[in-house]
Write an enzyme that holds these catalytic residues in place. Structure first.
Site, mmCIF file in Angstrom:
data_model
loop_
_atom_site.group_PDB
_atom_site.id
_atom_site.type_symbol
_atom_site.label_atom_id
_atom_site.label_comp_id
_atom_site.label_asym_id
_atom_site.label_seq_id
_atom_site.Cartn_x
_atom_site.Cartn_y
_atom_site.Cartn_z
ATOM 1 N N ASP A 120 -10.451 16.082 -13.758
ATOM 2 C CA ASP A 120 -9.632 16.141 -14.966
ATOM 3 C C ASP A 120 -9.846 17.502 -15.650
ATOM 4 O OD1 ASP A 120 -7.934 15.072 -16.898
ATOM 5 O OD2 ASP A 120 -9.589 14.217 -18.076
ATOM 6 N N ASP A 153 -5.821 23.124 -15.111
ATOM 7 C CA ASP A 153 -5.276 23.240 -16.462
ATOM 8 C C ASP A 153 -5.269 24.714 -16.867
ATOM 9 O OD1 ASP A 153 -4.559 23.214 -19.044
ATOM 10 O OD2 ASP A 153 -6.036 21.742 -19.725
ATOM 11 N N HIS A 155 -5.402 14.671 -27.323
ATOM 12 C CA HIS A 155 -6.683 14.103 -26.896
ATOM 13 C C HIS A 155 -7.476 13.553 -28.088
ATOM 14 C CE1 HIS A 155 -6.048 16.863 -23.345
ATOM 15 N NE2 HIS A 155 -6.243 15.693 -22.786
ATOM 16 N N ASP A 187 -9.039 7.771 -21.841
ATOM 17 C CA ASP A 187 -10.463 7.996 -22.036
ATOM 18 C C ASP A 187 -10.914 7.397 -23.370
ATOM 19 O OD1 ASP A 187 -13.050 8.848 -22.155
ATOM 20 O OD2 ASP A 187 -12.649 10.966 -21.866
ATOM 21 N N SER A 188 -10.284 7.834 -24.460
ATOM 22 C CA SER A 188 -10.726 7.402 -25.794
ATOM 23 C C SER A 188 -10.753 5.887 -25.950
ATOM 24 C CB SER A 188 -9.825 8.012 -26.874
ATOM 25 O OG SER A 188 -9.925 9.416 -26.834
HETATM 26 P P1 13P Z 1 -7.251 10.136 -24.588
HETATM 27 O O1 13P Z 1 -8.215 10.931 -25.425
HETATM 28 O O2 13P Z 1 -6.021 9.784 -25.368
HETATM 29 O O3 13P Z 1 -7.876 8.929 -23.980
HETATM 30 O O4 13P Z 1 -6.759 11.076 -23.386
HETATM 31 C C1 13P Z 1 -7.582 11.275 -22.269
HETATM 32 C C2 13P Z 1 -7.069 12.338 -21.379
HETATM 33 O O5 13P Z 1 -5.973 12.832 -21.491
HETATM 34 C C3 13P Z 1 -7.964 12.767 -20.298
HETATM 35 O O6 13P Z 1 -7.450 13.848 -19.595
HETATM 36 O O1 G3H Z 2 -9.102 15.092 -21.702
HETATM 37 C C1 G3H Z 2 -10.307 15.051 -21.763
HETATM 38 C C2 G3H Z 2 -11.074 13.812 -21.484
HETATM 39 O O2 G3H Z 2 -10.916 12.866 -22.486
HETATM 40 C C3 G3H Z 2 -12.498 14.143 -21.190
HETATM 41 O O3 G3H Z 2 -13.218 14.450 -22.317
HETATM 42 O O4 G3H Z 2 -14.397 16.630 -21.885
HETATM 43 O O5 G3H Z 2 -15.255 14.985 -23.578
HETATM 44 O O6 G3H Z 2 -15.436 14.473 -21.129
HETATM 45 P P1 G3H Z 2 -14.672 15.181 -22.205
HETATM 46 ZN ZN ZN Z 3 -6.367 15.276 -20.739
#
Ligand code: 13P
Ligand code: G3H
Ligand code: ZN
Length: 309
Positions: A82, A104, A180, A256-257
């Site tokens: 990611d 990215d 994010h 993720d969140s």
């Molecule tokens: P969220 O923070 O909305 O969960 O998005 C996660 C994300 O885009 C990881 O690449």
């Molecule tokens: O888009 C980002 C993801 O939510 C990952 O977040 O860099 O805090 O692990 P992180």
């Molecule tokens: Zn992302």
């Protein structure tokens, strides 16, 4: 059962009018909780690892945990990098066994983004790995990503055909108003579906990716608040908007969140309600269970990918 690229998954999702969940992971309980839900609901699965997660757990630990999940569950799983930040980052992930990478380069100029993305695609294709790129910039704050609202920008639909033709990417992350983190909107949530529609028209049958797509479910925010947390103002993308996007060209939805919030809610509640507990298994098991609950909810009520394997 194997580590697989995301190619087939995303093509099937496009044709079926649903999206595959791409869940961020950094420990065993998250992986186990997600995999349990996907196995029970027969859902395709992308597990993704950010640079922050790699720093936390180490890429080898994470790959081995995902391999263990494949062996235990019998599922095919795509292991995705990611927000790869450079060509080197993506090559290193491919060497570590990742089957899909995101480059990215959206903070570079359009031409530089094309150049960097094309180099990644060339290396990845030789290794059977799929590539996601990004056009436009999402706002929001994560460990390694910090984009202010002023620096964010919607994807320009007039650039997408040239970008995809020149780079050969397999999927494209776009910015239509998601961001994010857990604080996505100050006022009413709004996504630019007109931009998505325009992109879909210009790129027929091409998989689009939505980042920053957590819904910040009030249920988990409330549990956190009731047990000593302080996250007032947290707000996410309404689920009906995500369902609409999943019926359109959006084939991969990043989450993720929502996992972070649910995991934290369960652990805060467990520790608060059981002051005598000090065995981490006693509260981590609650975290793992709630992850299964939230992922099942996503599969059935947001992504529409249940029963698709
Ligand atoms: P969220 O923070 O909305 O969960 O998005 C996660 C994300 O885009 C990881 O690449
Ligand atoms: O888009 C980002 C993801 O939510 C990952 O977040 O860099 O805090 O692990 P992180
Ligand atoms: Zn992302």
């Amino acid at each position: 059962m194997a580590l697989v690229s995301s190619k087939e998954m995303l093509i099937k999702a496009y044709q079926g009018g649903y999206a595959v969940g791409a869940f961020n992971v950094n420990n065993m309980e998250l992986i186990q909780g997600i995999v349990t839900a996907c196995k029970e609901e027969k859902a395709p699965l992308i597990l993704q690892v950010s640079n922050g997660a790699k720093k936390y757990a180490g890429p080898v630990y994470l790959r081995k945990l995902v391999e263990a999940a494949i062996e235990e569950s019998g599922l095919d799983i795509c292991l995705h990098l990611d927000h790869g930040s450079s060509y080197e980052d993506c090559v290193s992930a491919i060497k570590d066994g990742f089957t899909s990478v995101m480059i990215d380069a959206s903070h570079h100029s359009f031409n530089e983004n094309i150049l960097i993305t094309s180099e990644v695609v060339k290396y990845a294709k030789d290794h059977g790995v799929t590539v996601e790129a990004e056009l436009g910039r999402l706002a929001g704050i994560e460990d390694d990503i910090n984009v202010s609202l002023a620096d964010s920008s919607f994807t320009d639909p007039s650039q997408v055909e040239e970008f995809v033709a020149k780079t050969g990417v397999d999927s494209l992350a776009i910015a239509i108003g998601t961001s994010h983190g857990a604080f996505k909107f100050k006022g009413e949530p709004k996504l630019r579906f007109d931009i998505l529609e325009d992109i879909q028209r210009r790129l027929p049958n091409f998989p689009i990716v939505l980042h920053g797509a957590s819904s910040v479910l009030p249920k988990y925010v409330d549990i956190i608040t009731e047990h000593g947390g302080a996250i007032s103002g947290a707000k996410g993308v309404p689920e009906e908007m995500l369902r609409q996007a999943a019926r359109m060209a959006v084939c991969k939805i990043n989450i993720d969140s929502d996992l972070r919030l649910a995991f934290t809610a369960a652990i805060r509640q467990s520790i608060y309600q059981n002051p005598s507990h000090f065995d981490p298994r006693q509260y981590l098991i609650k975290g793992r269970e709630i992850i299964t609950e939230v992922v099942r909810h996503k599969i059935l009520h947001v992504l529409g990918c249940g029963g698709k394997i």
